[in-house]
Design an enzyme around this catalytic site. Structure first.
Site, short mmCIF file in Angstrom:
data_model
loop_
_atom_site.label_atom_id
_atom_site.label_comp_id
_atom_site.label_asym_id
_atom_site.label_seq_id
_atom_site.Cartn_x
_atom_site.Cartn_y
_atom_site.Cartn_z
N GLN A 78 0.88 -1.31 0.09
CA GLN A 78 0.14 -0.02 -0.04
C GLN A 78 0.97 1.28 0.14
OE1 GLN A 78 -3.41 0.08 2.51
NE2 GLN A 78 -4.03 2.10 1.94
N PHE A 79 1.17 1.87 -1.12
CA PHE A 79 2.09 3.01 -1.48
C PHE A 79 1.47 4.23 -0.63
CE2 PHE A 79 -0.84 4.04 -4.89
CZ PHE A 79 -0.58 5.53 -4.64
N THR A 80 0.25 4.30 -0.37
CA THR A 80 -0.34 5.38 0.35
C THR A 80 0.04 5.73 1.62
OG1 THR A 80 -2.29 4.40 0.90
CG2 THR A 80 -2.37 5.36 -1.24
#
Length: 146
Positions: A78-80
């Site tokens: 999850q890059f966020t």
């Protein structure tokens, strides 16, 4: 590198309507990789994930690890989690590792989890995923490796 641990009684991840990974009792881990992260951090964070004492025993509500309780781990990239929200209303993702850096580090993290845990499931790196969970507690812990 950041790992958001959620103690769950069930978690599943789907891509295009097909479930690709699921666990019952254990941890849902959302993993964010930063530009300057490296393999040693991935291994260390996996070790800390498996050792995190956030499950109950007869004495304390947070005294056992996922390994102690025989739980599984569902790891989802999850890059966020690398978002910078310090200014304005729109998050900036300039600190997130690009996919060609993040993918191998995510895979190293998962490989390190698998050396210690029998049941490790994953999402699909870079895919649009749907994650469903039943948070147990609720318990949500942020681990950071620096």
């Amino acid at each position: 590198m950041r790992a958001l641990l959620q103690r769950v009684s069930r978690a599943a991840v789907s891509v295009e309507g097909h479930e690709i990974g699921a666990i019952d009792h254990g941890l849902l881990v959302l993993l964010g990789v930063f530009r300057d992260d490296h393999e040693r951090l991935a291994t260390r964070l996996a070790e800390r994930t498996l050792a995190a004492r956030i499950f109950a025993d007869e004495r304390k509500p947070m005294n056992r690890s996922v390994l102690d309780v025989g739980g599984g781990v569902l790891a989802v990239s999850q890059f966020t989690l690398a978002a910078d929200t310090g200014r304005g209303n729109r998050p900036s993702f300039g600190h997130a590792a690009p996919p060609e850096v993040a993918r191998p580090l995510y895979e190293s993290y998962v490989a390190a989890l698998r050396t210690g845990c029998e049941r490790v499931e994953t999402g699909a790196f870079g895919a649009e995923m749907r994650v469903a969970l039943i948070n147990d507690g609720p318990v949500t812990i942020l681990l950071e490796a620096t």
